[in-house]
Structures are given as C-alpha cells and as structure tokens.
Design an enzyme around this catalytic site. Sequence first.
Site, PDB file in Angstrom:
ATOM      1  N   GLN A 171       0.835  -1.204   0.000  1.00  0.00           N
ATOM      2  CA  GLN A 171       0.000   0.000   0.000  1.00  0.00           C
ATOM      3  C   GLN A 171       0.867   1.250   0.000  1.00  0.00           C
ATOM      4  OE1 GLN A 171      -2.531  -0.524   3.412  1.00  0.00           O
ATOM      5  NE2 GLN A 171      -3.672  -2.186   2.477  1.00  0.00           N
ATOM      6  N   ASP A 319      -1.943 -11.775   4.613  1.00  0.00           N
ATOM      7  CA  ASP A 319      -3.404 -11.892   4.723  1.00  0.00           C
ATOM      8  C   ASP A 319      -3.865 -13.329   4.981  1.00  0.00           C
ATOM      9  OD1 ASP A 319      -3.634  -9.178   4.362  1.00  0.00           O
ATOM     10  OD2 ASP A 319      -4.019  -9.321   2.209  1.00  0.00           O
TER      11      ASP A 319
HETATM   12  C1  S3P Z   1      -2.677  -4.866   0.273  1.00  0.00           C
HETATM   13  C2  S3P Z   1      -1.490  -4.895   0.950  1.00  0.00           C
HETATM   14  C3  S3P Z   1      -1.343  -5.479   2.283  1.00  0.00           C
HETATM   15  C4  S3P Z   1      -2.519  -6.386   2.622  1.00  0.00           C
HETATM   16  C5  S3P Z   1      -3.849  -5.767   2.309  1.00  0.00           C
HETATM   17  C6  S3P Z   1      -3.929  -5.432   0.831  1.00  0.00           C
HETATM   18  C7  S3P Z   1      -2.723  -4.258  -1.062  1.00  0.00           C
HETATM   19  O1  S3P Z   1      -1.283  -4.442   3.220  1.00  0.00           O
HETATM   20  O2  S3P Z   1      -2.471  -6.762   3.983  1.00  0.00           O
HETATM   21  O3  S3P Z   1      -4.902  -6.642   2.648  1.00  0.00           O
HETATM   22  O4  S3P Z   1      -3.728  -4.431  -1.785  1.00  0.00           O
HETATM   23  O5  S3P Z   1      -1.736  -3.596  -1.426  1.00  0.00           O
HETATM   24  P1  S3P Z   1       0.086  -3.649   3.543  1.00  0.00           P
HETATM   25  O6  S3P Z   1       0.489  -2.909   2.346  1.00  0.00           O
HETATM   26  O7  S3P Z   1      -0.264  -2.736   4.682  1.00  0.00           O
HETATM   27  O8  S3P Z   1       1.039  -4.720   3.960  1.00  0.00           O
END
Ligand code: S3P
Length: 433
Positions: A171, A319
């Site tokens: 993210q 996840d």
């Molecule tokens: C996601 C990244 C992960 C994941 C989330 C979705 C994404 O989070 O846990 O469910 O779509 O980029 P983080 O980037 O905080 O690790």
Amino acid sequence: MSIATESRIIRPARNIMGSLRLPGDKSISHRYAMLGGFAQGTSRFSNFSTGADCASTLRCMEALGAKVKKLEAGVVEVTGVGGRATPPDEPLDCGNSGSTMRMIAGLLAAQHGSFTLIGDDSLSRRPMERIRRPLEDMGARIALTEGHAPVHIEGSELRPIDFTTPIASAQVKTCILLAGLQTAGTTTVHEAVRTRDHSELALRAFGAKLTRTLDSVSITGAQTLTAIDAAVPGDLSSAAFFMCAAALFPGSGLVVDALGLNPTRATLLDVLTALGAHISVLQLEEKHAELVGTVQVAGPAEGLGSTAVTGALAAQLIDELPVLAAIGPYTSGGIRIRDAKELRVKESDRIALVAKNLRAMGAEVIEFEDGLDVPGGQSLHGATIDSGGDHRIAMAFAVAALRADGETLIEGAESAAISFPEFFDLLELVAER
Ligand code: S3P
C-alpha cells in the site's frame, strides 16, 4: 448509531468437496478502480470484487469525478477523470479499507485542491504516518491526528524521491508510485522484501512506463493512463480459506478456477504443499500480466505436517496468516509464525484475536509480539468466536470450526462482506456433513 452484527453457526464437516469460481481479487480491483477512475476513457472490469472495501474505492473515485456504472453481475464500467480529480465538498469515506485510504492519498497529494479521507473506527486506529512521511518528502502537505485518519491533503506539485520503505507494504509502495506518476522526474521505491506487485502490473496495463530491478521500482511523471477492458482474476486470499479447509480433510477434493496466481501472492500454495497437502495448478494463463489458473487441492491421507512462516514469507503471506494459524492445532507438528508484527495493525490486532479465539476453542497457543506458536496434535471444541469485526478472523475461525467437536458461533460474521460476501454460502456448498 447502532451497527447490526450477525452471528453464524458453523457445524463440523465430514469433508470438503466441490468446484468454485471466486469473485475478483480485492487488491487488483482496488487498483483497477483507482487507475480506471483516474485514466482517460471508459474502462470495463468483469468479475470485479464484490467486497465492501472495493465499493469504498469506487465511491471515492465517483466523488472525485469519475463515472461508475455497475452493469450485469460483476461488471463495472468506470469513466476516468483524465488525470484531473475534482475536490469533493464532503470527506472521502474509505470505510474499513486501508488500501483505499493509503493508495488514494498518493493519487491526491499531487492534485489541485483540498481533500479529506476518513474511515470507520478500525481504519481510524490504523497507522498513517507511513504514508505521510514519504509524501511530505515529495513536498506534499498532509495532516493527520496523532498519526491517524482523518487524512487532510492539500494537493500540490511534488518533487521526485528515492525512497526505501521501512516496512514491507504494497500500500505504501503504491501510494508513492501514484504520486510519482504525476511528478516530473523519476521517483523510485526500494523494498527489502518484495511485496505484491499488482500496482506495477496494473500501471503498465493502463499504459504507464515503469522500470524495475530486483528490489526497486521507478516511475517517471507525468504520464497519462488509458482505459482498459479487463477480467479480474479470482481472489487468492479468499480462496485461501477453502484451500486450508480442504487441506484439513484426507480425501477432500477442491477445484478453484480462474484464480489469480501472481507469484507475489501465491506463497500459500508452497506452504500448503510443505504441510503435505496435494496441490496442482492447471491451465495457467496471463491476463494483463497477471497469472490466472485452476488450482486443485486434496488433503493428505496422513494429515498435515508442520511449517514455519518467518522473514520475507511472513510479508508475502500476511493476509493468509490468520487462517494458517487457525488450522495449526490440526497439524501434527504445529505452525510457527514470526516477523509478522504488521498483523497487529491490520483491521484488528490479528495476533491477539487469533490467540484469544484458538484458546476459546480449547487450544494451547503461545503469543509473541511478532507472531504465534500454534502446537500441533490438538483437538478443538466449538466455541463463541469474537471476530472483532475483522473479516479475515471471522472466516479463519469458520474454517477451524469445520474440524472442531460441536458447533461454533462466529460473532460479527457480517464482517466477511468486507472482502467476501459470498463466503458463508460457498462454505456450505463445499462442506459435506
Ligand atoms: C494490500 C497490501 C497489504 C494487505 C492488504 C492489501 C494491497 O497491506 O495486507 O490486505 O492491496 O496492497 P500492507 O500494504 O499494509 O502490507
């Protein structure tokens, strides 16, 4: 305001058998909705995620001026703003979705105008400092409240940065890339652990140019995006619940087709194989650079063995860790999870809730700051599960309940709809009793 909560009873199963096709991947749907909403022209996405999180992203993009049309089942048409978002009068509501808030923040930091991103109670407790710092290095003006939402953004012209992510987060990486897309010069994100690369693949699918090395990705602004037509692959993190359920029953047979198998997401297949499950992948093809295929899972006659998820694996499986931990007691040698501190700042403190609920079912479990030890060779009994309003906890314990003695009551079961509204119905479809 009272929020309706719903409980679900899960009865033990004899076996898992059947064939499924799942709604579109949540991560990819978010990115397609954002990029489609920002691009020039009308994009068409089939098998778009049915989860509430992706609906939050669509609503935010609509509030920013994109046009969203939901056509027949699972098809969404998005007409983009051609690179220029309109500041809305109201705050943008990201609901429960961290992906929406963190990624849209990058898109808006380089736009003209003021924007405010808000979320529900869970999202308002999650850390946002991780996006503020790099965006401010780019010259963005961001205000938080003690590191949390609401996120106030005063959009402005940005400068490129060369940024190393201190935490493994797709993210955060995406947030910076979406700001870099609109910033003259080259913005680079380095990551020690390679996180899911859906943004890189989606940006390319919409016509942007990026360069990648083993541990970095660079984007040069200002590039324009062009609408695409795409089918979203089935969600592997949703499939994880069924694959883990099937792995628990010797002689089970589960087929999931049109499933997203992006290598940065598919580590669960290796872990289940290491545990002894029989997994085959058929009909692998590429769609907009995303791998899609059919997966068959059968539980081993001798039962599951043991495994450890540590280091880079923990970030890649982040996840799927709640469901892996939840089936740990049914393995012979247990499941050890470390280097997964991020689980504490997801939709809930997933380490604490997994430990609490395993104990409620009669299991022994040792909790660490960054993980769990779940010893194997244990039998569980039905119990009342506190999902904490977290979709992945509700679904993980519905899977654990299939092999428990007696019925299990999942409280806050409606939270499954955040990513996977069809979950409980599909579970009934494949669970033999
Ligand atoms: C996601 C990244 C992960 C994941 C989330 C979705 C994404 O989070 O846990 O469910 O779509 O980029 P983080 O980037 O905080 O690790």
